[in-house]
Enzyme design. Structure first.
Site, mmCIF file in Angstrom:
data_model
loop_
_atom_site.group_PDB
_atom_site.id
_atom_site.type_symbol
_atom_site.label_atom_id
_atom_site.label_comp_id
_atom_site.label_asym_id
_atom_site.label_seq_id
_atom_site.Cartn_x
_atom_site.Cartn_y
_atom_site.Cartn_z
ATOM 1 N N ASP A 162 -4.554 -8.450 -6.656
ATOM 2 C CA ASP A 162 -5.078 -9.581 -5.902
ATOM 3 C C ASP A 162 -5.072 -10.858 -6.736
ATOM 4 O O ASP A 162 -4.788 -11.935 -6.224
ATOM 5 C CB ASP A 162 -6.493 -9.287 -5.396
ATOM 6 N N CYS A 194 -7.383 -2.945 -13.690
ATOM 7 C CA CYS A 194 -7.046 -1.847 -12.789
ATOM 8 C C CYS A 194 -5.956 -2.171 -11.773
ATOM 9 O O CYS A 194 -5.867 -1.547 -10.752
ATOM 10 C CB CYS A 194 -8.294 -1.354 -12.056
ATOM 11 N N HIS A 210 0.798 -1.207 0.000
ATOM 12 C CA HIS A 210 0.000 0.000 0.000
ATOM 13 C C HIS A 210 0.840 1.271 0.000
ATOM 14 O O HIS A 210 0.502 2.268 -0.627
ATOM 15 C CB HIS A 210 -0.913 -0.014 1.220
ATOM 16 N N GLU A 251 -10.860 -10.840 -9.484
ATOM 17 C CA GLU A 251 -9.578 -10.851 -8.790
ATOM 18 C C GLU A 251 -9.310 -12.169 -8.062
ATOM 19 O O GLU A 251 -8.338 -12.302 -7.341
ATOM 20 C CB GLU A 251 -9.481 -9.666 -7.833
#
Lengths: 97, 588
Positions: free
Chosen positions: B457, B504, B192, B433
């Site tokens: 993911d 994405c 992140h 995902e």
């Protein structure tokens, strides 16, 4: 007042019978319940005496399973306090989240 | 101190030259002792007091939310509450402030170490171990202390921030305008922290050891291209990096100038390039960088860093404002993807053996339907005021999707009967995902208006690796045949059913992966706003023919290394000038 004098300096001995001694959960319950009384309340074990309203104190007292400790209270509601805490310990701190 | 180099994983390009500050969160080793003036004692005590109070409020809120069946959890939290309430704990800390004239953090540390001493004498191992709870509680107080403005004193000038870890919640609390770059000890390529850094357009490195040993205020160079921190750099390094920094900024401004041109290949194939955003403030960056709308709006931030939940009205206003700024372009709002690494404290400490496989995203929302419905209502209400699509994350099966749709239509029905306006034709899509969703994408395609492939993911779940674990992050291979086949399968299944397929993940901002995605005829890609100009530029200079050709060769390859070499070769020969400043997910 006569009554107050009557009630002060109560002491009882009690046997601790829960699995791990006075560990975190019972110590938390004990401190929380003790704080409900205006009296000063002490726990005595192994020649040491600590404030029953402080969880840190109770933990450092480190009463093991089967240890015998005394509860001492002085103040206006000393009798109720001692009675209540005795009940807690005998009831193995159950029923009080 | 002689020049010294620390190495980690580069996650955001750029160069920063400046002084460091180590953000310590609950780490006992590097608390800073600061002497205070006698007249500041009262203020410092107040600061400590309110930190204890806030920590208590926080814990009590958590305690209220613990479900009845989690008795053990509740008991632990209760004992923590009692520790926080323990007058001796706080008064001992305050006494240190008064007697030693030291800051609240250090005083708390002293008090904790006194308690530790007392505990170390306890014979009963079980009780002795409770010191762990004391430390946890102290950490909570410390966290509150750091959240208080007093820490900002050390942020007068712009800093290179060092930390053992930066959670999404952490980054909300930070004063981002004062941070010119950051480095964290934990984390892998796609953690992140990297996403945040790129969105802020500041260089960043993760997975780098030895940060705590760098003294605050130390002069360093942080090289976000190669993942290096140069401590106490010499003249030569300084000259080199000053030049590089200048070149990079130059390149960026050049690329940015043409960012509004469409992403259309020489032979006329158009791809829509939109942006992934998670902060409202990023919306400006979408427009500035030529993003064609928002392909992924992560809605988690409104739920983080607060004790209560956002109201329908708050969410509605947020979505309305965002979509009206983006209008007439589209914004795809992904419903709450909380859980696992981002779990809401509002629902108590959920300890899961495998959070990534646990109660998160759509599962979390279905478990808390009221929370989910609030968000659905907000999105639906905003739908008449902008160009909005709704998207559900982490769908694993058809039945699950149908259940979610049922709930969604139920909310629509409620709105209708209440006379509340919404767009009945708002497109509805899902994230692909999970490997299971890939394999049944033909079935799922019949139920939705679009797919968005979440490669971060998907790679993690397909290859069975934790992307933030630096010991296995080398296995994070976007060009793994299984990943390429998965993406292709989904694109084909989507097109077969006549729906749009978008992508994405981080892959979409990786110049090496772009020709491959183009070759698959992806309809749109969504990436961090800052990467848009460069990626659009590559697409404009490519031909569909060469992309298809490359894809064919890569799909035939059974060797990831060989695939990596193939894509690199193409980019190297075709777009050499683009590469200098890119970090790629592809291994060297």
């Amino acid at each position: 007042m006569v009554n107050t004098v009557d009630q002060s300096n109560l002491e009882i001995k009690i046997h601790l019978d829960n699995e791990y001694g006075l560990h975190a959960r019972p110590a938390a319950v004990l401190a929380k319940e003790a704080q409900k009384f205006s009296s000063e309340i002490q726990l005595c074990f192994d020649g040491r005496e600590v404030d029953a309203k402080s969880i840190l104190d109770i933990l450092t007292l480190a009463v093991p399973h089967g240890g015998s400790l005394s509860i001492r209270a002085s103040g206006a509601d000393a009798r109720e306090a001692v009675k209540h805490i005795k009940k807690l310990i005998n009831g193995r701190f159950e029923g009080n989240k | 101190m002689a020049e010294q180099i620390l190495r980690g994983i580069p996650v955001s390009s750029g160069v920063a030259i400046g002084k460091t500050y180590f953000l310590n969160r609950g780490s006992n080793t590097s608390i800073v002792r600061m002497d205070i003036d006698p007249q500041d004692v009262a203020e410092e005590k107040n600061r400590l007091h309110s930190a204890f109070t806030s920590a208590l409020v926080e814990l009590e809120k958590i305690s209220e939310k613990i479900p009845g069946e989690l008795k053990e959890q509740a008991a632990i939290i209760d004992s923590h509450i009692m520790l926080l309430k323990d007058k001796k704990f706080q008064s001992a800390s305050k006494k240190y402030i008064q007697d030693k004239l030291i800051n609240a953090e250090w005083a708390l540390e002293k008090a904790v170490s006194d308690i530790e001493k007392a505990f170390s004498k306890i014979e009963d191992e079980y009780i002795r171990e409770r010191i762990h709870d004391v430390r946890l509680v102290a950490d909570r107080v410390k966290k509150q202390l750091y959240g208080k403005p007093s820490d900002i004193k050390s942020f007068k000038q712009r800093m290179i921030l060092l930390a053992s870890d930066l959670s999404p919640a952490d980054t909300i609390e930070l004063q981002l305008d004062k941070i010119m770059a950051f480095a964290t000890t934990s984390g892998g390529k796609t953690s992140h922290a990297g996403i945040i850094a790129r969105s802020l357009q500041i260089p960043a490195i993760v997975g780098i050891e030895g940060l705590a040993e760098i003294q605050d205020g130390q002069f360093v160079i942080l090289d976000g291209f190669n993942g290096k921190i140069i401590v106490d750099p010499g003249e030569e390094q300084l000259a080199h990096y000053t030049e590089l920094k200048y070149q990079f900024e130059n390149y960026q401004s050049q690329v940015n100038r043409n960012c509004y041109l469409p992403a259309e290949t020489i032979d006329g194939y158009k791809v829509k390039v939109s942006a992934n955003i998670e902060l409202f403030e990023e919306v400006a960056a979408v427009i500035d960088n030529g993003g064609e709308g928002v392909g992924l709006y992560r809605t988690e931030y409104s739920y983080l860093n607060r004790d209560d939940l956002p109201t329908e009205e708050e969410l509605f206003e947020e979505y309305r404002d965002l979509s009206s700024i983006i209008y007439p372009e589209k914004i795809i709002i992904r419903t709450l993807d909380l859980g696992a690494d981002k779990i809401a404290t509002q629902f108590g400490p959920t300890r899961e053996a495998n959070p990534a496989l646990g109660l998160r995203a759509i599962r979390f929302c279905r478990k808390h339907p009221e929370l989910f419905k609030t968000q659905l209502r907000a999105i639906l209400r905003a739908s008449v005021l902008g160009n909005i699509s709704i998207m559900f994350p982490m769908i694993s099966g058809l039945q699950e999707l149908l259940e979610v749709k049922k709930l969604y239509y139920q909310v629509r029905g409620e709105l209708k009967s209440q006379g509340v306006n919404f767009d009945p034709f708002m497109p509805m899509g899902i994230m692909i995902e999970l490997p299971s969703a890939v394999l049944i994408s033909d079935m799922l395609a019949r139920e939705v208006d679009f797919f968005s492939i979440g490669t971060n993911d998907l790679i993690q779940y397909s290859l069975g690796i934790d992307r933030t674990n630096k010991h296995v992050s080398y296995l994070y291979q976007p060009l793994h045949p299984a990943i390429l086949r998965s993406i292709k399968y989904v694109v084909d299944a989507g097109h077969e059913a006549g729906i749009e397929v978008s992508l994405c993940g981080e892959v979409a901002s990786d110049p090496y992966c772009i020709p491959i995605l183009m070759g698959m005829q992806i309809d749109s890609i969504s990436l961090n706003p800052q990467a848009i100009p460069g990626i659009k530029r590559i697409i404009r200079q490519a031909t569909m023919d060469e992309c298809k050709n490359l894809l064919k060769r890569v799909l035939e390859s059974d060797d990831v290394q060989e695939s990596n070499r193939l894509v690199k070769e193409m980019i190297f020969t075709r777009f050499p000038e683009e590469l200098m400043f890119y970090t790629s997910l592809i291994e060297d």
